[in-house]
Each structure stands twice: as C-alpha cells, then as structure tokens.
Design a protein around this motif. Structure first.
Motif, PDB file in Angstrom:
ATOM      1  N   ASP A 163       0.828  -1.216   0.000  1.00 34.61           N
ATOM      2  CA  ASP A 163       0.000   0.000   0.000  1.00 34.61           C
ATOM      3  C   ASP A 163       0.861   1.265   0.000  1.00 34.61           C
ATOM      4  O   ASP A 163       0.372   2.351  -0.309  1.00 34.61           O
ATOM      5  N   HIS A 164       2.130   1.112   0.357  1.00 34.11           N
ATOM      6  CA  HIS A 164       3.052   2.258   0.345  1.00 34.11           C
ATOM      7  C   HIS A 164       4.080   2.142  -0.777  1.00 34.11           C
ATOM      8  O   HIS A 164       5.155   2.739  -0.721  1.00 34.11           O
ATOM      9  N   GLY A 165       3.750   1.324  -1.769  1.00 31.61           N
ATOM     10  CA  GLY A 165       4.596   1.247  -2.960  1.00 31.61           C
ATOM     11  C   GLY A 165       5.882   0.464  -2.770  1.00 31.61           C
ATOM     12  O   GLY A 165       6.837   0.627  -3.535  1.00 31.61           O
ATOM     13  N   VAL A 166       5.899  -0.404  -1.780  1.00 27.70           N
ATOM     14  CA  VAL A 166       7.124  -1.154  -1.479  1.00 27.70           C
ATOM     15  C   VAL A 166       6.854  -2.655  -1.549  1.00 27.70           C
ATOM     16  O   VAL A 166       5.845  -3.139  -1.033  1.00 27.70           O
ATOM     17  N   ALA A 167       7.748  -3.382  -2.203  1.00 31.15           N
ATOM     18  CA  ALA A 167       7.678  -4.850  -2.206  1.00 31.15           C
ATOM     19  C   ALA A 167       8.799  -5.387  -1.327  1.00 31.15           C
ATOM     20  O   ALA A 167       9.823  -4.714  -1.137  1.00 31.15           O
ATOM     21  N   ILE A 168       8.586  -6.563  -0.757  1.00 28.25           N
ATOM     22  CA  ILE A 168       9.579  -7.114   0.183  1.00 28.25           C
ATOM     23  C   ILE A 168       9.977  -8.533  -0.231  1.00 28.25           C
ATOM     24  O   ILE A 168       9.690  -9.511   0.460  1.00 28.25           O
ATOM     25  N   PRO A 169      10.672  -8.643  -1.369  1.00 26.77           N
ATOM     26  CA  PRO A 169      11.049  -9.979  -1.844  1.00 26.77           C
ATOM     27  C   PRO A 169      12.030 -10.687  -0.906  1.00 26.77           C
ATOM     28  O   PRO A 169      12.835 -10.047  -0.237  1.00 26.77           O
ATOM     29  N   VAL A 170      11.936 -12.008  -0.902  1.00 23.19           N
ATOM     30  CA  VAL A 170      12.859 -12.825  -0.113  1.00 23.19           C
ATOM     31  C   VAL A 170      14.212 -12.843  -0.807  1.00 23.19           C
ATOM     32  O   VAL A 170      14.314 -13.152  -1.994  1.00 23.19           O
ATOM     33  N   ARG A 171      15.245 -12.484  -0.087  1.00 18.40           N
ATOM     34  CA  ARG A 171      16.601 -12.433  -0.628  1.00 18.40           C
ATOM     35  C   ARG A 171      17.398 -13.668  -0.251  1.00 18.40           C
ATOM     36  O   ARG A 171      18.353 -14.050  -0.929  1.00 18.40           O
ATOM     37  N   GLN A 172      17.001 -14.308   0.846  1.00 16.65           N
ATOM     38  CA  GLN A 172      17.733 -15.470   1.341  1.00 16.65           C
ATOM     39  C   GLN A 172      16.793 -16.346   2.163  1.00 16.65           C
ATOM     40  O   GLN A 172      15.997 -15.828   2.955  1.00 16.65           O
ATOM     41  N   LEU A 173      16.903 -17.646   1.930  1.00 18.26           N
ATOM     42  CA  LEU A 173      16.119 -18.602   2.731  1.00 18.26           C
ATOM     43  C   LEU A 173      17.038 -19.756   3.089  1.00 18.26           C
ATOM     44  O   LEU A 173      17.760 -20.273   2.223  1.00 18.26           O
ATOM     45  N   HIS A 174      16.993 -20.145   4.344  1.00 18.33           N
ATOM     46  CA  HIS A 174      17.833 -21.245   4.816  1.00 18.33           C
ATOM     47  C   HIS A 174      16.979 -22.131   5.713  1.00 18.33           C
ATOM     48  O   HIS A 174      16.291 -21.633   6.605  1.00 18.33           O
ATOM     49  N   VAL A 175      17.026 -23.451   5.453  1.00 18.25           N
ATOM     50  CA  VAL A 175      16.229 -24.374   6.262  1.00 18.25           C
ATOM     51  C   VAL A 175      17.104 -25.517   6.756  1.00 18.25           C
ATOM     52  O   VAL A 175      17.816 -26.145   5.959  1.00 18.25           O
ATOM     53  N   ASP A 176      17.046 -25.768   8.048  1.00 21.28           N
ATOM     54  CA  ASP A 176      17.684 -26.947   8.642  1.00 21.28           C
ATOM     55  C   ASP A 176      16.594 -27.932   9.036  1.00 21.28           C
ATOM     56  O   ASP A 176      15.833 -27.699   9.979  1.00 21.28           O
ATOM     57  N   TYR A 177      16.532 -29.035   8.288  1.00 16.56           N
ATOM     58  CA  TYR A 177      15.517 -30.064   8.507  1.00 16.56           C
ATOM     59  C   TYR A 177      16.050 -31.040   9.555  1.00 16.56           C
ATOM     60  O   TYR A 177      16.919 -31.853   9.253  1.00 16.56           O
ATOM     61  N   LEU A 178      15.552 -30.955  10.771  1.00 16.46           N
ATOM     62  CA  LEU A 178      16.093 -31.776  11.852  1.00 16.46           C
ATOM     63  C   LEU A 178      15.353 -33.104  11.984  1.00 16.46           C
ATOM     64  O   LEU A 178      15.958 -34.151  12.156  1.00 16.46           O
ATOM     65  N   SER A 179      14.020 -33.058  11.916  1.00 18.78           N
ATOM     66  CA  SER A 179      13.201 -34.273  11.998  1.00 18.78           C
ATOM     67  C   SER A 179      12.047 -34.128  11.017  1.00 18.78           C
ATOM     68  O   SER A 179      11.523 -33.025  10.847  1.00 18.78           O
ATOM     69  N   PRO A 180      11.616 -35.208  10.396  1.00 20.21           N
ATOM     70  CA  PRO A 180      10.571 -35.098   9.372  1.00 20.21           C
ATOM     71  C   PRO A 180       9.190 -34.780   9.949  1.00 20.21           C
ATOM     72  O   PRO A 180       8.909 -35.062  11.113  1.00 20.21           O
ATOM     73  N   LEU A 181       8.335 -34.207   9.108  1.00 24.17           N
ATOM     74  CA  LEU A 181       6.941 -33.935   9.463  1.00 24.17           C
ATOM     75  C   LEU A 181       6.058 -34.984   8.788  1.00 24.17           C
ATOM     76  O   LEU A 181       6.329 -35.403   7.669  1.00 24.17           O
ATOM     77  N   TYR A 182       4.987 -35.372   9.484  1.00 16.24           N
ATOM     78  CA  TYR A 182       4.148 -36.476   8.998  1.00 16.24           C
ATOM     79  C   TYR A 182       2.715 -36.065   8.684  1.00 16.24           C
ATOM     80  O   TYR A 182       2.177 -35.114   9.262  1.00 16.24           O
TER      81      TYR A 182
END
Lengths: 156, 156, 156, 156
Positions: free
Chosen positions: D65-84
């Motif tokens: 609404d204020h003319g600004v976009a906030i794209p993701v520049r970096q994503l990091h994921v540590d998968y410790l245990s699986p989801l079911y």
C-alpha cells in the motif's frame, strides 16, 4: 451453465452428510491475474473432503488401515467468482449415499457473506493393494452405512 | 462413464487445432498412494494449453497485451489410469472452434505406448480490465479465426 | 552477502561433477509481485539434482532400490535476481566429493545470457529403512566413487 | 551442524517480536518417502511470517500500500526431523530488530510435544516500484519501530 445438483438421487435415500472447513488464500496461491490460480482449488476441495471423511470414520487413513486406497476418478470444478488473497472462505463438502462402492462428494465454496464462489464434485473409487477395483463397500464401513440409513450418524 | 467427446460440434465447422507437450512426473508430485496426486493434473493440462495458445498467437500474454484476461471457468478431469514417478507423458491439447467468445479445450494424457491415461476439458471466458465478460472475440484474434476457417493456420 | 563457494574443499580431491537442466517459469509459479514465488525454487533445484543423480547412477531410485533414502537435511537459497514468467533458465547442479556419507550439492540458476540469478546448496543424508543414519556410503556406490577418483566418471 | 542463533545481535537492542501459527500436513504434501516434501517448508514458514507481519502492521499488503515490495533475498532451512501426514505443527516466527532496511526472521517448527523439528531463517529486502533497493525504512514504519524500542508494541 452450472448444474446445482451434480448427483441426482431418490428422496427415499438418506440425505447427504456434510462438513465445512475454512481456509485463507495464501500469497503464493495468487496468479498473475490477481486471483487464486484455478489449479489450487483441488487442495481446497480436498481439505473439506478429508475433514468430512475423518469426521465419519471413513477417511484416507481409515481405508488405508484396511488395505484400501480411494483414488480420485473424476474431478469437476465450476469457477463462478474468483477468490482473493488474504480472504477466508468456507468450503462445504457433502457425501452422497451410494449403494455402489464409490465416494460421490460435491463441494461449495462460499465467501464471508455466504455467496457461492465455486461449485465442484469428485468421484472416488475403491481399490485394493493389488490395484483391483472393489465392487462392494469394505466390511469396516458397514456400521457407518447402517447408522446413515438409521439417521444416527454423528459428525465429529 | 467418460465421454470421449466433451465438445460436440457440427462437421461443418473447422476441425480442432492441436499441440502436444511432454512432461515427466516429479518426485514431489507423487502422493502417499505412490501415484501422481490428482491436484497436479491442472498444471500438466495448463502446460499443453499454454503451448497451444502461444503457438497460435492467442496465449495468455497475447490476450493480456490487448487488455483481456482468460480465466478458467470450468475444469473437468477423468482420471483413467494413474501416472508414475519418473515416467514421461504426452499431454495433447485441442482447441475447438467457437463463434462465442470462449476457449473450449480438451486434453488427453498418454503414456509412452500411446495408452490414454487421462481425459479432461477446460472452458475459459474472456474478461476485460473492468472484469466485464466479453461477448465477442477481440479484434486482434480476427486474422487467426479467418485463417482457421480457411484452413491456413500454422501451428508453430 | 552471498558466498560463491558454499563447500570448501582441498584441491587434492576430485573435482565436482555437474549437470544442467532447463526449465521455463510457469504461469502459476508467478506470485503477486510478478516474479517467481521464492518457494518454487526448491523444485527447480530438485530438477537439476535429480538429473545429476540419475546420470551418475546414484539417484533417488538407485538408493531406494538398495534400501536407502536420501532426505534433504539442509537447503539454502540466495535469490540474486528474480525469475519471470515464460522465460527459460538453466539450472546447474554440482556434486562435491565427500568421504562422509552425505550428498553436498550446489546450484546456479542462469538466464539466457548466462547471468547468475540464483545460488543455492543442499545437503542430503543417507538413512536406512529403520530411519538410522548411514555413516558410510552403501556398497553399490563404491564403483562410482572409484571412477570419480580415477577421473573416469561418465555423465549420461 | 545447525546454529541455534542465525542472527546475532547486541543485547542492547530490542528483543525479537514473535508469533506462532499452527498447520496440519496435507495428504498432497507427503512425498514418496512418507514425509513432508522439503520444498513445502517455504509455505509453512511463510504462513508464520505473514501472520507476524500482519499482526505488527508491516505485512506484505501494508508495504504494498506504500509502494514497497519485500522480496525474499535469502532462505535457509535446517531439517532436523521429518513432518508427517495429518500431524499439526506449531510454526514460530521471530522478527529481529535491524536499523538497516531488511526483514530478518527466524523460524522454529515444533511438534505437539514441543520438540524442535525444523529451524530456518529468511532475509527480505525492500524495493520500490522501480525495483530500486530501499536503504531506509519507509516513513510509515517509523511509529512501529519507535514502539518497538519503547517496548510498547502490541502483537494482535
């Protein structure tokens, strides 16, 4: 163009069983036209179908525990009005009574004012572990169908 | 249960235009039943529809450049046989001639031996930037329709 | 901000093995900002990783056939420049030599002019059917590693 | 292997702001290994990030609404245990105070017993409509940052 009754049935049969879930449209579900991409409706519909199945004791897992899979054989969606980012919609699933071993469901997606945005239906077949079509409902579903006919089904 | 002709049309009308794409089922498209999840077919189908539209000069972008969006109004899928991980399938799209301003397409997914795995169809409407339904084909599509009637369309 | 070498390794070790795939951004992969949604990169990256694994005889299916799963333990993506609808990008995967039983890969996404749009890496562990971590490479991978050290690996 | 603090910060700075959402793993989010496919975590994480942003008045829509976009520049994921499948998980997002115009968030996914299944972080930049990087926070965010420093932020 859109039928309101996908499954016609005799009034002598037990009435459909229904359950609603609510879901909010995600940022990544919006397409370049600014509306929810048409391919995401299958997941919205599945949310309601899964909730209904689980509440009746005949969900994916219930069938799976008895060696039965219930793949979708047919899916039909009538997109009446688009869904928008951040809005929350009701997805209502109804299961129709069928003597034949198939799950016939219809779906209605409604906005917050109760307006119908989408109509849809799905048909699922039952197959065993050898990929053979089941022609009869599995034993474990009998009490459920009896209760349905007697009008004593409880939807959790 | 599955109609082979979703769109009936007079033999006097120009024959449908068709194009195929090929796509391999991804790891993450497989569901817990070991087959491609039914909701991913919309993307397979769209791949073929987009390729056909682009090859004819009436793709999403072509319409968009003329202020027209072409949302999907109806999608129907008949899942005849499951699709498996790592296998490559042909997705064949056909566009049917229509005087009315709508895109009627049907789809066939075939395995490597040419066996039909899936049949489907979609209907798209045309809307302008004020979300109003277009009742006539936009001016820019006229040469295309003329060529279609004259049998001189080139599919790139 | 972005490292160009996620995995440092001694020059004495065999050089990484690499393979590229090409993929065109789909209509439904574009988000409301008009660029590919950041969550879809995992699938782009997986396309290249799967192609590299298969070409080396150490893909998902190869491990699976020997009772081993290779879940992703870590994923990191540096989004340098956005990807756009309808554009085709090269996704280059490199596998790094590791004595320890883990698959260390890095990825580069390039546009048609060769400009780097994205850098990423993933780490996969090996587990057996009882979900136990494998500390050594399975027997079936030995010839592959021997060939790698001898510089005779063929990438199909 | 996994850092527990992705963003180090001086104890003199205001403490992170946090919010949790809950999400149940869907049928179609399970991969052939029987666990949630690693690529779906971006959407889980985004659910929590969006909820946190909205609750603070600095969500996607507020910036937009204020003319600004906030794209993701970096994503990091540590998968410790699986989801079911069918399990419900808590996704906790924390926003870290930053004088520089960027949104630094970390994420923790927990199962019903409070066990940590996943750790992750994302970095978002701010760009204007001409795709230029913003080096300062937009005017409309000032009251929010003042409240944060004064310890009077309300999380809706």
């Amino acid at each position: 163009m859109t039928k309101t009754n996908y499954f016609e049935q005799s009034p002598a049969l037990p009435a459909p069983l229904e359950k609603s879930v609510f879901r909010t449209v995600r940022f990544n579900e919006i397409d370049p036209m600014g509306i929810m991409w048409h391919g995401h409706y299958a997941s919205f519909i599945e949310d309601a179908r899964v909730a209904l199945g689980n509440s009746l004791g005949i969900g994916y897992q219930d069938f799976y525990d008895h060696g039965v899979a219930i793949p979708v054989r047919q899916l039909h969606v009538d997109y009446l009005s688009p869904l928008y980012y951040g809005k929350t919609y009701e997805i209502k699933a109804r299961l129709f009574y069928s003597e034949a071993a198939r799950l016939n469901c219809d779906f209605t997606i409604l906005d917050e004012s109760g307006r119908v945005m989408t109509r849809a239906y799905s048909v699922q077949l039952l197959i065993d572990k050898e990929q053979r079509l089941l022609l009869e409902w599995p034993e474990f579903t009998r009490p459920f169908f009896r209760a349905w006919k007697e009008g004593t089904v409880k939807i959790k």
